[in-house]
Design a protein around this motif. Sequence first.
Motif, mmCIF file in Angstrom:
data_model
loop_
_atom_site.group_PDB
_atom_site.id
_atom_site.type_symbol
_atom_site.label_atom_id
_atom_site.label_comp_id
_atom_site.label_asym_id
_atom_site.label_seq_id
_atom_site.Cartn_x
_atom_site.Cartn_y
_atom_site.Cartn_z
ATOM 1 N N PHE A 164 94.682 12.822 -3.737
ATOM 2 C CA PHE A 164 95.902 12.929 -2.930
ATOM 3 C C PHE A 164 97.112 12.345 -3.664
ATOM 4 O O PHE A 164 98.232 12.805 -3.474
ATOM 5 C CB PHE A 164 95.713 12.217 -1.589
ATOM 6 N N ALA A 165 96.872 11.326 -4.475
ATOM 7 C CA ALA A 165 97.988 10.653 -5.156
ATOM 8 C C ALA A 165 98.192 11.127 -6.589
ATOM 9 O O ALA A 165 99.122 10.666 -7.255
ATOM 10 C CB ALA A 165 97.729 9.144 -5.158
ATOM 11 N N HIS A 166 97.380 12.067 -7.076
ATOM 12 C CA HIS A 166 97.419 12.441 -8.488
ATOM 13 C C HIS A 166 98.633 13.333 -8.789
ATOM 14 O O HIS A 166 98.954 14.240 -8.019
ATOM 15 C CB HIS A 166 96.133 13.178 -8.878
ATOM 16 N N PRO A 167 99.308 13.112 -9.918
ATOM 17 C CA PRO A 167 100.510 13.900 -10.225
ATOM 18 C C PRO A 167 100.233 15.275 -10.815
ATOM 19 O O PRO A 167 101.147 16.107 -10.869
ATOM 20 C CB PRO A 167 101.229 13.019 -11.259
ATOM 21 N N ASP A 168 99.004 15.541 -11.233
ATOM 22 C CA ASP A 168 98.701 16.828 -11.864
ATOM 23 C C ASP A 168 98.950 17.974 -10.871
ATOM 24 O O ASP A 168 98.479 17.937 -9.725
ATOM 25 C CB ASP A 168 97.245 16.854 -12.336
ATOM 26 N N ALA A 169 99.659 18.993 -11.318
ATOM 27 C CA ALA A 169 100.040 20.099 -10.427
ATOM 28 C C ALA A 169 98.821 20.832 -9.885
ATOM 29 O O ALA A 169 98.831 21.309 -8.744
ATOM 30 C CB ALA A 169 100.953 21.072 -11.170
ATOM 31 N N ARG A 170 97.766 20.938 -10.689
ATOM 32 C CA ARG A 170 96.560 21.641 -10.224
ATOM 33 C C ARG A 170 95.909 20.893 -9.068
ATOM 34 O O ARG A 170 95.438 21.506 -8.090
ATOM 35 C CB ARG A 170 95.570 21.792 -11.384
ATOM 36 N N VAL A 171 95.892 19.588 -9.176
ATOM 37 C CA VAL A 171 95.308 18.777 -8.104
ATOM 38 C C VAL A 171 96.203 18.824 -6.867
ATOM 39 O O VAL A 171 95.711 18.908 -5.732
ATOM 40 C CB VAL A 171 95.093 17.329 -8.582
ATOM 41 N N GLY A 175 86.498 18.289 3.597
ATOM 42 C CA GLY A 175 85.988 16.927 3.654
ATOM 43 C C GLY A 175 86.355 16.146 2.399
ATOM 44 O O GLY A 175 86.516 16.708 1.307
ATOM 45 N N GLY A 176 86.467 14.830 2.529
ATOM 46 C CA GLY A 176 86.883 13.995 1.416
ATOM 47 C C GLY A 176 85.983 14.095 0.206
ATOM 48 O O GLY A 176 86.452 14.105 -0.949
ATOM 49 N N SER A 186 87.859 16.548 -9.408
ATOM 50 C CA SER A 186 87.129 16.114 -10.600
ATOM 51 C C SER A 186 86.799 17.291 -11.502
ATOM 52 O O SER A 186 86.908 17.209 -12.736
ATOM 53 C CB SER A 186 85.839 15.391 -10.185
ATOM 54 N N ASP A 187 86.400 18.398 -10.909
ATOM 55 C CA ASP A 187 86.095 19.600 -11.686
ATOM 56 C C ASP A 187 87.334 20.122 -12.407
ATOM 57 O O ASP A 187 87.260 20.585 -13.549
ATOM 58 C CB ASP A 187 85.519 20.690 -10.780
ATOM 59 N N LEU A 188 88.486 20.050 -11.733
ATOM 60 C CA LEU A 188 89.723 20.539 -12.339
ATOM 61 C C LEU A 188 90.126 19.727 -13.570
ATOM 62 O O LEU A 188 90.569 20.286 -14.578
ATOM 63 C CB LEU A 188 90.859 20.498 -11.312
ATOM 64 N N LEU A 189 89.951 18.409 -13.482
ATOM 65 C CA LEU A 189 90.446 17.542 -14.541
ATOM 66 C C LEU A 189 89.372 17.080 -15.516
ATOM 67 O O LEU A 189 89.680 16.488 -16.544
ATOM 68 C CB LEU A 189 91.134 16.314 -13.931
ATOM 69 N N GLY A 190 88.114 17.347 -15.160
ATOM 70 C CA GLY A 190 87.036 16.921 -16.044
ATOM 71 C C GLY A 190 86.843 15.423 -16.079
ATOM 72 O O GLY A 190 86.358 14.866 -17.070
ATOM 73 N N GLU A 191 87.219 14.744 -15.010
ATOM 74 C CA GLU A 191 87.038 13.297 -14.894
ATOM 75 C C GLU A 191 86.783 12.967 -13.431
ATOM 76 O O GLU A 191 87.217 13.697 -12.536
ATOM 77 C CB GLU A 191 88.276 12.541 -15.381
ATOM 78 N N PRO A 192 86.036 11.900 -13.177
ATOM 79 C CA PRO A 192 85.700 11.585 -11.783
ATOM 80 C C PRO A 192 86.907 11.108 -10.994
ATOM 81 O O PRO A 192 87.644 10.220 -11.426
ATOM 82 C CB PRO A 192 84.650 10.474 -11.914
ATOM 83 N N LEU A 193 87.124 11.728 -9.843
ATOM 84 C CA LEU A 193 88.209 11.345 -8.948
ATOM 85 C C LEU A 193 87.686 11.259 -7.520
ATOM 86 O O LEU A 193 86.869 12.078 -7.098
ATOM 87 C CB LEU A 193 89.350 12.365 -8.981
ATOM 88 N N SER A 194 88.175 10.298 -6.772
ATOM 89 C CA SER A 194 87.907 10.247 -5.333
ATOM 90 C C SER A 194 88.937 11.094 -4.611
ATOM 91 O O SER A 194 89.945 11.513 -5.196
ATOM 92 C CB SER A 194 87.990 8.801 -4.837
#
Length: 318
Positions: A220-227, A198-199, A207-215
């Motif tokens: 889906f659009a983030h360049p970070d390889a982990r995301v 779910g979204g 958000s947990d991976l990067l330590g910052e709030p993300l929708s």
Amino acid sequence: MNYTSQNVTTQDFVLAIDFGGTKIAIATADSEGQILEQARLETRAVLGAQQILERTLMSAQALIAQTMMVRGGQCVSVGVATPGVVREKEILLSPNIPGWEQVALCETMRTGLKIPVVAVENDVKAAALAEVYWGALQGANPALFLSLGTGVAAAIVIDGRVLSGAHGAAGEIGYNLRSVSDHDGAAQGRAPLEEFVGGRFIGEGASDLLGEPLSAAEAFAHPDARVQDLVEETLAELAFHIANVSILLDPARIAVGGGLMNSGALILGALASRLALAVPFPPELVPAKFLDDASLYGAIALALRVVQHTDVRVHTGS
């Protein structure tokens, strides 16, 4: 599509209401499903069900009066889309609106608006009906509508009708178990698949991976390889379940809608690959027509159908 009742004039219209977790969309529409007037309200779900109903009825009455002033005619039916499993005197599996489970929504609308013909249905099933009437599922039999947003759910279409199920819960695939080792499910108030794909949960995981709030959309659009890995894993899981549903149903077409379809190319690509691999006769895979206001158009479809077919059970819209 025209009204068939001899008591309905060409100036008459229907009212549609879509109750969502964050907004309430209200509209009047003509016999072709074209919106005439519309309004939006904040749901303010934390304040409870009663204020939602009161503000919605007040806004709906004003919209009906405005439409009558501009167009003439009268409002002949009401279609309502809502999260959850709709029963005559309650709404189940809708935990995001406190007190919603105790609402007799059909009777409340009928009494509050003084309009006797009311159809109420689950929002995803209503959206699927809009796709059958005017959208991507026209002529497809059987068909599957997949809604990907904050949550995940599906609707099954057979012979142009949306399958309700014995308890009104057909298509609630968010409750799918993910593996044989899952020991928590619906009985524990859990929705295992939705809690992974779910979204809301995609956004929380990123958000947990990067330590910052993300929708989810940002994930889906983030360049970070982990995301990107998280998104890829999520879509692989989703595709696995949709492939199994397709093997069971053998649908002619699957239409995918919901808020996550802002990343439609990525989602459709992942689904198409798995369907081609696993399903003996892969269905056609298309984006839904109504990516915005899908459930509102579904409520319009419900209101039109309940006028046209006297055998419709008005408390469920099925």
